[in-house]
Structures are given as structure tokens and as C-alpha cells.
Design a protein around this motif. Structure first.
Motif, PDB file in Angstrom:
ATOM      1  N   LYS A   1      -9.181  -1.762  -2.640  1.00 15.37           N
ATOM      2  CA  LYS A   1     -10.031  -2.938  -2.882  1.00 15.37           C
ATOM      3  C   LYS A   1      -9.414  -3.838  -3.944  1.00 15.37           C
ATOM      4  CE  LYS A   1     -13.894  -0.732  -3.689  1.00 15.37           C
ATOM      5  NZ  LYS A   1     -15.323  -0.469  -3.995  1.00 15.37           N
ATOM      6  N   ASN A   2      -8.848  -3.238  -4.983  1.00 14.60           N
ATOM      7  CA  ASN A   2      -8.209  -4.035  -6.030  1.00 14.60           C
ATOM      8  C   ASN A   2      -7.026  -4.820  -5.478  1.00 14.60           C
ATOM      9  OD1 ASN A   2      -9.964  -3.216  -8.046  1.00 14.60           O
ATOM     10  ND2 ASN A   2      -8.699  -1.483  -8.683  1.00 14.60           N
TER      11      ASN A   2
ATOM     12  N   LEU B   1       0.836  -1.195   0.000  1.00 15.04           N
ATOM     13  CA  LEU B   1       0.000   0.000   0.000  1.00 15.04           C
ATOM     14  C   LEU B   1       0.870   1.244   0.000  1.00 15.04           C
ATOM     15  CD1 LEU B   1      -2.621  -1.003   2.731  1.00 15.04           C
ATOM     16  CD2 LEU B   1      -2.879  -1.192   0.253  1.00 15.04           C
ATOM     17  N   SER B   2       0.397   2.288  -0.668  1.00 18.15           N
ATOM     18  CA  SER B   2       1.077   3.581  -0.585  1.00 18.15           C
ATOM     19  C   SER B   2       0.814   4.168   0.799  1.00 18.15           C
ATOM     20  CB  SER B   2       0.548   4.519  -1.666  1.00 18.15           C
ATOM     21  OG  SER B   2      -0.777   4.932  -1.350  1.00 18.15           O
ATOM     22  N   PRO B   3       1.598   5.180   1.213  1.00 21.20           N
ATOM     23  CA  PRO B   3       1.349   5.802   2.526  1.00 21.20           C
ATOM     24  C   PRO B   3      -0.088   6.283   2.678  1.00 21.20           C
ATOM     25  CG  PRO B   3       3.482   6.489   1.697  1.00 21.20           C
ATOM     26  CD  PRO B   3       2.836   5.713   0.588  1.00 21.20           C
ATOM     27  N   ARG B   4      -0.640   6.940   1.660  1.00 28.19           N
ATOM     28  CA  ARG B   4      -2.010   7.448   1.759  1.00 28.19           C
ATOM     29  C   ARG B   4      -3.017   6.309   1.817  1.00 28.19           C
ATOM     30  NH1 ARG B   4      -3.562  11.818   3.866  1.00 28.19           N
ATOM     31  NH2 ARG B   4      -3.003  13.364   2.298  1.00 28.19           N
ATOM     32  N   GLN B   5      -2.792   5.249   1.043  1.00 24.43           N
ATOM     33  CA  GLN B   5      -3.691   4.098   1.086  1.00 24.43           C
ATOM     34  C   GLN B   5      -3.656   3.445   2.464  1.00 24.43           C
ATOM     35  OE1 GLN B   5      -2.232   1.733  -2.164  1.00 24.43           O
ATOM     36  NE2 GLN B   5      -3.132   3.059  -3.739  1.00 24.43           N
ATOM     37  N   SER B   6      -2.476   3.398   3.077  1.00 22.32           N
ATOM     38  CA  SER B   6      -2.354   2.840   4.428  1.00 22.32           C
ATOM     39  C   SER B   6      -3.154   3.656   5.428  1.00 22.32           C
ATOM     40  CB  SER B   6      -0.885   2.794   4.852  1.00 22.32           C
ATOM     41  OG  SER B   6      -0.141   1.922   4.025  1.00 22.32           O
ATOM     42  N   GLU B   7      -3.130   4.985   5.273  1.00 26.06           N
ATOM     43  CA  GLU B   7      -3.883   5.865   6.167  1.00 26.06           C
ATOM     44  C   GLU B   7      -5.386   5.657   5.996  1.00 26.06           C
ATOM     45  OE1 GLU B   7      -0.526   9.439   6.020  1.00 26.06           O
ATOM     46  OE2 GLU B   7      -2.457   9.674   4.997  1.00 26.06           O
TER      47      GLU B   7
ATOM     48  N   THR C   1     -11.313  11.882  -4.074  1.00 19.19           N
ATOM     49  CA  THR C   1      -9.963  11.333  -3.887  1.00 19.19           C
ATOM     50  C   THR C   1      -9.995  10.144  -2.945  1.00 19.19           C
ATOM     51  OG1 THR C   1      -8.970  13.505  -4.256  1.00 19.19           O
ATOM     52  CG2 THR C   1      -7.623  11.876  -3.114  1.00 19.19           C
ATOM     53  N   PHE C   2     -10.797  10.252  -1.886  1.00 22.36           N
ATOM     54  CA  PHE C   2     -10.951   9.106  -0.979  1.00 22.36           C
ATOM     55  C   PHE C   2     -11.435   7.884  -1.748  1.00 22.36           C
ATOM     56  CE2 PHE C   2     -14.197   6.517   1.072  1.00 22.36           C
ATOM     57  CZ  PHE C   2     -13.446   5.891   2.061  1.00 22.36           C
ATOM     58  N   GLN C   3     -12.443   8.074  -2.598  1.00 20.80           N
ATOM     59  CA  GLN C   3     -13.012   6.951  -3.343  1.00 20.80           C
ATOM     60  C   GLN C   3     -11.978   6.333  -4.276  1.00 20.80           C
ATOM     61  OE1 GLN C   3     -16.224   5.721  -2.777  1.00 20.80           O
ATOM     62  NE2 GLN C   3     -15.291   4.018  -3.924  1.00 20.80           N
ATOM     63  N   GLU C   4     -11.135   7.185  -4.872  1.00 14.36           N
ATOM     64  CA  GLU C   4     -10.084   6.661  -5.749  1.00 14.36           C
ATOM     65  C   GLU C   4      -9.117   5.787  -4.958  1.00 14.36           C
ATOM     66  OE1 GLU C   4      -8.396  10.168  -7.418  1.00 14.36           O
ATOM     67  OE2 GLU C   4      -9.986  10.443  -8.910  1.00 14.36           O
ATOM     68  N   HIS C   5      -8.732   6.261  -3.759  1.00 13.88           N
ATOM     69  CA  HIS C   5      -7.851   5.449  -2.908  1.00 13.88           C
ATOM     70  C   HIS C   5      -8.542   4.151  -2.511  1.00 13.88           C
ATOM     71  CE1 HIS C   5      -4.630   8.301  -2.613  1.00 13.88           C
ATOM     72  NE2 HIS C   5      -5.362   9.235  -2.004  1.00 13.88           N
TER      73      HIS C   5
ATOM     74  N   GLN D   1     -14.572  -7.089  -3.163  1.00 11.56           N
ATOM     75  CA  GLN D   1     -15.650  -6.598  -4.012  1.00 11.56           C
ATOM     76  C   GLN D   1     -16.262  -5.298  -3.479  1.00 11.56           C
ATOM     77  OE1 GLN D   1     -16.396  -8.065  -7.017  1.00 11.56           O
ATOM     78  NE2 GLN D   1     -14.540  -9.223  -6.473  1.00 11.56           N
ATOM     79  N   ASN D   2     -16.199  -5.082  -2.164  1.00  9.82           N
ATOM     80  CA  ASN D   2     -16.789  -3.890  -1.559  1.00  9.82           C
ATOM     81  C   ASN D   2     -16.027  -3.526  -0.288  1.00  9.82           C
ATOM     82  OD1 ASN D   2     -17.967  -5.513   0.659  1.00  9.82           O
ATOM     83  ND2 ASN D   2     -19.357  -6.254  -0.939  1.00  9.82           N
ATOM     84  N   LYS D   3     -16.431  -2.421   0.322  1.00 10.41           N
ATOM     85  CA  LYS D   3     -15.732  -1.925   1.510  1.00 10.41           C
ATOM     86  C   LYS D   3     -15.796  -2.924   2.650  1.00 10.41           C
ATOM     87  CE  LYS D   3     -17.655   1.220   4.146  1.00 10.41           C
ATOM     88  NZ  LYS D   3     -18.178   2.506   4.675  1.00 10.41           N
ATOM     89  N   TYR D   4     -16.913  -3.589   2.812  1.00  7.56           N
ATOM     90  CA  TYR D   4     -17.091  -4.493   3.948  1.00  7.56           C
ATOM     91  C   TYR D   4     -16.221  -5.746   3.798  1.00  7.56           C
ATOM     92  CZ  TYR D   4     -20.946  -1.283   4.389  1.00  7.56           C
ATOM     93  OH  TYR D   4     -21.681  -0.129   4.469  1.00  7.56           O
ATOM     94  N   GLU D   5     -16.111  -6.243   2.573  1.00 10.46           N
ATOM     95  CA  GLU D   5     -15.222  -7.377   2.329  1.00 10.46           C
ATOM     96  C   GLU D   5     -13.771  -6.953   2.527  1.00 10.46           C
ATOM     97  OE1 GLU D   5     -14.110 -10.683  -1.133  1.00 10.46           O
ATOM     98  OE2 GLU D   5     -15.709  -9.221  -1.481  1.00 10.46           O
ATOM     99  N   LEU D   6     -13.448  -5.729   2.123  1.00 13.03           N
ATOM    100  CA  LEU D   6     -12.101  -5.192   2.327  1.00 13.03           C
ATOM    101  C   LEU D   6     -11.760  -5.161   3.810  1.00 13.03           C
ATOM    102  CD1 LEU D   6      -9.507  -3.623   1.618  1.00 13.03           C
ATOM    103  CD2 LEU D   6     -10.901  -1.531   1.620  1.00 13.03           C
ATOM    104  N   ILE D   7     -12.667  -4.638   4.625  1.00 13.30           N
ATOM    105  CA  ILE D   7     -12.414  -4.532   6.061  1.00 13.30           C
ATOM    106  C   ILE D   7     -12.214  -5.922   6.667  1.00 13.30           C
ATOM    107  CG2 ILE D   7     -13.462  -3.897   8.272  1.00 13.30           C
ATOM    108  CD1 ILE D   7     -14.773  -1.521   6.785  1.00 13.30           C
ATOM    109  N   ASP D   8     -13.063  -6.869   6.290  1.00 15.27           N
ATOM    110  CA  ASP D   8     -12.932  -8.233   6.808  1.00 15.27           C
ATOM    111  C   ASP D   8     -11.570  -8.822   6.466  1.00 15.27           C
ATOM    112  OD1 ASP D   8     -15.432  -8.201   7.934  1.00 15.27           O
ATOM    113  OD2 ASP D   8     -16.418  -9.251   6.276  1.00 15.27           O
ATOM    114  N   LYS D   9     -11.137  -8.644   5.215  1.00 13.33           N
ATOM    115  CA  LYS D   9      -9.856  -9.203   4.787  1.00 13.33           C
ATOM    116  C   LYS D   9      -8.689  -8.513   5.487  1.00 13.33           C
ATOM    117  CE  LYS D   9     -11.013 -11.070   0.233  1.00 13.33           C
ATOM    118  NZ  LYS D   9     -10.631 -11.132  -1.197  1.00 13.33           N
TER     119      LYS D   9
END
Length: 244
Positions: free
Chosen positions: A204-205, A165-171, A195-199, A210-218
Motif C-alpha cells: 500500500k505504501n 515489488l519484492s517477489p513475495r509482495q508480487s505474489e 506476515t501477510f498484513q506486513e506485506h 490508503q486501503n486494500k480496495y484503493e490498492l486493488i483499483d490502482k
């Protein structure tokens, strides 16, 4: 033990003085009633009794830049009668940046009425213990580690499969997995919703989510609750954390 008006009884004062960490209390007007010597030293006061009657706007340190956030948090604790965890990062008078985990607790009198708040802060260092929300047990801090992009991050445990992750993505991920909405994350980081949505889409990629909730779980499964992006250690903020 009690807080009455703008006074603190002796037993509570002795507790604050004897316990490790930064301790103190405020009244319903969010004026300081008392704070221990360790708290006074952290914010640049020579005598801890000098804090009595002051507000967060009256401090000699750079913490005054977050006074609005402090008072908003305190008011929420009073109104909701609920404990709050807060992550605080500030530059101090000696030029150093420090990060604290604060607990803010409503103080109830014998009538179950809120008469003030009690706060406790613990500095997070490589040798201290960190607890972010009730989901994290207390785990010793490890030394800074290097992720795949070469930047430092402070790690408590191990991410079993670190993602580059980039520093901003980590944040962004740091605040998302602690219950912040997209709008809240954007405000904290000083970026637009777009910009948040782009990050978020990039994150997620990388996690194949597939979505924010799956991202958080992972992210939680991979151990990212235990990682603080190093870039946050030079960003002044005061953020309430969601109990997991």
C-alpha cells in the motif's frame, strides 16, 4: 451430448479428442469418466483410457499433491452449478514446471440436473494465450521482463508504471487483485496473517494507497492483472480465480 452414470456419449468424446488443450470429464463421485490423450500425457499416463474410474488421488504425477484442492473445486462447481477458473502450477515427471489455466464447468442434463463436470486446461507458455477471469481478454504472452528489483516476471500486456515489488509482495498482490481474502492469500503462500498484513502495508505504501480496495483499483489500472510473478512458476498450487 451427455454424461450418463459413468459413461460419456460418442459426440462428447469426439469433441474432447478434436479440440486443442486438455479436456475431460468426471462424474458426481469425482471419478474420471474420460480424458483426451493430451491430458493423459500431461499427467504421465501411457493410454488415456487408463484414467477411466480413477480419482485425482490415483494419478502417477505430482498433481496428486493438490488432489484435495481439485476435489474441493469440483464439488463447488457441482453444488453451485457455476463455472470456475483455476490456475494450476505443478512439477511434472520430466522435471519441468508447467502452468495451466483450467475451466471447470458443471454438465447439466435435460432436467437441468448436474450429472458431472467438464474441464478444459490450456498450458500457459510464452507463445500461448492467457485468460485469468472474464476481465482479461486473450493477449499474446510476451517474453519475461525485468522489473526494477531485477527479478523476472511474466507479462501479458504492459504495466504502465511498474512498482518495485519484492517477489513475495508480487505474489500477495497477484492473489489480492484476483479476489482472494487476506486469510486465503496467507494460506496459499504458507505465511501467517500477521506476515501477510506486513506485506500488504508495504505494498500500500509503494502504491500510495490508503486501503486494500484503493490498492486493488490502482494495481488493476496500472496493468498488474496482466503480470504473473515468476516465483509462482516454481510453487506448486491449484487456486480458484475470481471472475472479474
Amino acid at each position: 451430448m451427455s454424461i450418463q452414470g459413468n459413461k460419456i456419449d460418442l459426440s462428447l468424446r469426439m469433441l474432447f479428442d478434436q479440440m486443442p488443450g486438455l479436456w475431460g470429464c468426471k462424474d458426481l463421485d469425482l471419478k474420471f469418466i474420460y480424458a483426451n490423450a493430451e491430458y493423459a500425457k500431461a499427467i504421465g499416463l501411457n493410454d488415456h483410457m487408463d484414467i477411466v474410474g480413477r480419482s485425482d488421488y490415483d494419478m502417477p504425477s505430482n498433481t496428486v499433491n493438490c488432489a484435495d484442492a481439485f476435489r474441493s473445486q469440483d464439488q463447488m462447481v457441482i453444488e453451485q452449478k457455476q463455472k470456475m477458473k483455476v490456475l494450476d502450477i505443478h512439477p511434472f515427471e520430466d522435471g519441468s514446471w508447467k502452468i495451466f489455466l483450467f475451466s471447470k464447468t458443471p454438465y447439466l442434463n435435460v432436467k437441468n440436473e448436474v450429472s458431472g463436470i467438464i474441464f478444459h486446461g490450456e498450458e500457459i507458455t510464452n507463445s500461448s494465450l492467457l485468460e485469468i477471469g472474464s476481465m482479461l481478454s486473450k493477449i499474446p504472452f510476451k517474453k519475461p521482463v525485468i522489473n526494477g528489483l531485477g527479478q523476472n516476471s511474466y507479462q501479458l500486456g504492459s504495466a504502465t508504471d511498474p512498482i518495485n515489488l519484492s517477489p513475495r509482495q508480487s505474489e500477495v498482490l497477484f492473489f489480492l487483485i484476483r479476489g482472494k481474502t487476506g486469510a486465503q492469500v496467507a494460506k496459499i503462500l504458507g505465511i501467517s496473517i500477521r506476515t501477510f498484513q506486513e506485506h500488504l502495508d508495504h505494498i500500500k505504501n509503494k502504491f500510495n494507497a490508503q486501503n486494500k480496495y484503493e490498492l486493488i483499483d490502482k494495481a488493476v489500472e496500472l496493468g498488474y492483472l496482466n503480470i504473473i510473478p515468476a516465483s509462482l512458476f516454481t510453487t506448486q498450487l491449484s487456486v480458484a480465480l475470481k471472475d472479474q
